[in-house]
Design an enzyme around this catalytic site. Structure first.
Site, mmCIF file in Angstrom:
data_model
loop_
_atom_site.group_PDB
_atom_site.id
_atom_site.type_symbol
_atom_site.label_atom_id
_atom_site.label_comp_id
_atom_site.label_asym_id
_atom_site.label_seq_id
_atom_site.Cartn_x
_atom_site.Cartn_y
_atom_site.Cartn_z
ATOM 1 N N SER A 43 -2.991 26.126 45.756
ATOM 2 C CA SER A 43 -4.320 26.749 45.828
ATOM 3 C C SER A 43 -4.320 28.249 46.076
ATOM 4 O O SER A 43 -5.365 28.876 45.950
ATOM 5 C CB SER A 43 -5.157 26.064 46.901
ATOM 6 O OG SER A 43 -5.729 24.906 46.353
ATOM 7 N N LYS A 48 -5.807 30.131 43.330
ATOM 8 C CA LYS A 48 -7.266 30.255 43.136
ATOM 9 C C LYS A 48 -7.740 31.685 43.367
ATOM 10 O O LYS A 48 -8.730 32.122 42.790
ATOM 11 C CB LYS A 48 -7.997 29.275 44.073
ATOM 12 C CG LYS A 48 -7.747 27.809 43.698
ATOM 13 C CD LYS A 48 -8.271 26.853 44.754
ATOM 14 C CE LYS A 48 -7.999 25.397 44.353
ATOM 15 N NZ LYS A 48 -8.262 24.442 45.435
ATOM 16 N N TYR A 62 -5.414 24.508 34.818
ATOM 17 C CA TYR A 62 -5.496 24.414 36.288
ATOM 18 C C TYR A 62 -4.207 23.807 36.869
ATOM 19 O O TYR A 62 -3.645 24.327 37.840
ATOM 20 C CB TYR A 62 -6.732 23.598 36.684
ATOM 21 C CG TYR A 62 -6.808 23.341 38.170
ATOM 22 C CD1 TYR A 62 -7.164 24.354 39.055
ATOM 23 C CD2 TYR A 62 -6.482 22.092 38.697
ATOM 24 C CE1 TYR A 62 -7.196 24.132 40.426
ATOM 25 C CE2 TYR A 62 -6.517 21.859 40.058
ATOM 26 C CZ TYR A 62 -6.866 22.878 40.922
ATOM 27 O OH TYR A 62 -6.887 22.648 42.272
ATOM 28 N N TYR A 74 -9.478 26.183 53.594
ATOM 29 C CA TYR A 74 -10.188 24.910 53.444
ATOM 30 C C TYR A 74 -11.301 24.812 54.489
ATOM 31 O O TYR A 74 -11.874 25.823 54.877
ATOM 32 C CB TYR A 74 -9.222 23.717 53.548
ATOM 33 C CG TYR A 74 -8.029 23.800 52.635
ATOM 34 C CD1 TYR A 74 -8.203 23.838 51.253
ATOM 35 C CD2 TYR A 74 -6.741 23.834 53.119
ATOM 36 C CE1 TYR A 74 -7.116 23.897 50.399
ATOM 37 C CE2 TYR A 74 -5.643 23.888 52.273
ATOM 38 C CZ TYR A 74 -5.841 23.919 50.912
ATOM 39 O OH TYR A 74 -4.771 23.985 50.085
ATOM 40 N N VAL A 129 -1.369 23.527 49.184
ATOM 41 C CA VAL A 129 -0.702 22.313 49.671
ATOM 42 C C VAL A 129 0.810 22.309 49.405
ATOM 43 O O VAL A 129 1.508 21.394 49.836
ATOM 44 C CB VAL A 129 -1.358 21.014 49.122
ATOM 45 C CG1 VAL A 129 -2.781 20.860 49.617
ATOM 46 C CG2 VAL A 129 -1.276 20.946 47.605
HETATM 47 N N1 GLU Z 1 -3.066 21.369 42.789
HETATM 48 C C1 GLU Z 1 -3.720 20.937 43.982
HETATM 49 C C2 GLU Z 1 -4.929 20.062 43.680
HETATM 50 O O1 GLU Z 1 -5.663 20.374 42.815
HETATM 51 C C3 GLU Z 1 -4.100 22.150 44.753
HETATM 52 C C4 GLU Z 1 -4.686 21.804 46.065
HETATM 53 C C5 GLU Z 1 -4.449 22.817 47.112
HETATM 54 O O2 GLU Z 1 -3.427 23.492 47.204
HETATM 55 O O3 GLU Z 1 -5.372 22.915 47.922
HETATM 56 O O4 GLU Z 1 -5.177 19.072 44.283
#
Ligand code: GLU
Length: 305
Positions: free
Chosen positions: A61, A64, A189, A241, A259
């Site tokens: 993430s 992002k 993604y 988060y 994650v």
């Molecule tokens: N690729 C993970 C998902 O989409 C990323 C989640 C994350 O790092 O928060 O679930």
């Protein structure tokens, strides 16, 4: 600085015994749960490391933030935020219920999965390969690392099991929140999340943000100051988060976790920080990584508040 970082890593190694590796993407269980490492990149381009800073992990993430910057470069911030909100959430990053019940009628912010998938749909590019290649090229530029690539095993693993993200994307398609081919958007993604990095790579992204959009090592501007301010604000309110409030209170640094165990942090006008510690708490944040950032913030008085 090196001595400070080494002490902090040693003081906090015990935390790697707590928490769990992310297992909902099966390939992530192969990560080294005991790893704990840090890199600091200053705005002069100097770098300091300690612990397992060479450990490779997938960016997850943290990507992002990268795609948000690219979407703003491609479309301008007003258009981007007509498609996603800028409000924090108390739900998990992959929440489905939140998408139907929030009153914005769009994903709450670009740091949750629904928002990040929407951001991909906004990126310029002829097709999904083109879009992903633009993400990879931009990531290589802002890390100063031309050899970055995806971890094919993690990518395949997430593509094979990412049905929750598929559910989010199809639901958003049904509401006309996203346009285009759902599987192609998801493919981009999944690939962006699978880019393999070290904490040095993400410390450099943090340093660019801390430096208001200019790469410290060659003085090249990659994004406007205004855009970096927006991105850092979203990192404060949404980057950790549904634990972003607690992180702001205790640590007070714009940051984004993933994650894969990485946390990228940007201390305005001071430094970028990258930490890795794959053992996660129940929110999906690196336990050791948070403890390391907490001690560093206290030691060097890094809170922006
Ligand atoms: N690729 C993970 C998902 O989409 C990323 C989640 C994350 O790092 O928060 O679930």
């Amino acid at each position: 600085m090196k001595r400070i970082l080494e002490n902090i890593i040693e003081n906090n190694r015990k935390w790697t015994k707590e928490g769990e590796l992310a297992s909902y993407i099966p390939e992530l269980t192969r990560a080294d749960k005991d790893a704990l490492g840090i890199c600091v990149t200053t705005l002069d381009g100097d770098e300091f490391y300690a612990g397992d800073y060479k450990t490779k992990f997938t960016i997850q993430s943290v990507s992002k933030v990268i795609t948000l910057m690219l979407a703003i470069l491609d479309n301008g911030k007003d258009y981007v935020f007509s498609k996603v909100g800028m409000e924090p959430t108390e739900s998990a990053f992959n929440s489905i219920i939140n998408l139907e019940t929030n009153t914005l009628r769009k994903p709450l912010n670009p740091m949750i999965n629904a928002g990040a998938i929407t951001i991909v749909s906004l990126l310029s590019g002829e097709n999904s390969d083109d879009k992903f290649n633009r993400i990879l090229k931009f990531t290589r530029k802002i890390t100063g690392n031309d050899s970055l690539n995806i971890n094919e095993q993690v990518y395949s693993s997430e593509k094979a099991t990412g049905n929750r993200n598929r559910a989010l994307a199809h639901f958003m398609k049904s509401l006309d929140i996203i346009e285009g081919d759902v599987e192609e958007i998801l493919d981009v993604y999944f690939k962006q999340c699978s880019i393999e990095v070290t904490c040095t790579d993400i410390a450099r992204i943090g340093a660019m943000l801390a430096n208001d959009g200019v790469l410290p090592w060659n003085n090249e501007r990659v994004i406007s100051r205004e855009a970096t301010r927006l991105v850092k604000t979203i990192m404060v309110t949404c980057g950790m988060y549904d634990a972003s409030g607690k992180f702001a209170v205790h640590i007070g640094i714009p940051a984004k976790s993933g994650v894969g165990g990485g946390i990228m942090a940007a201390v305005p006008r001071r430094m970028g920080i990258g930490v890795v510690g794959p053992a996660l708490d129940e929110k999906g944040n690196s336990i050791g990584g948070i403890k390391v950032l907490e001690e560093l913030s206290r030691e060097l008085d890094l809170s922006i508040f």
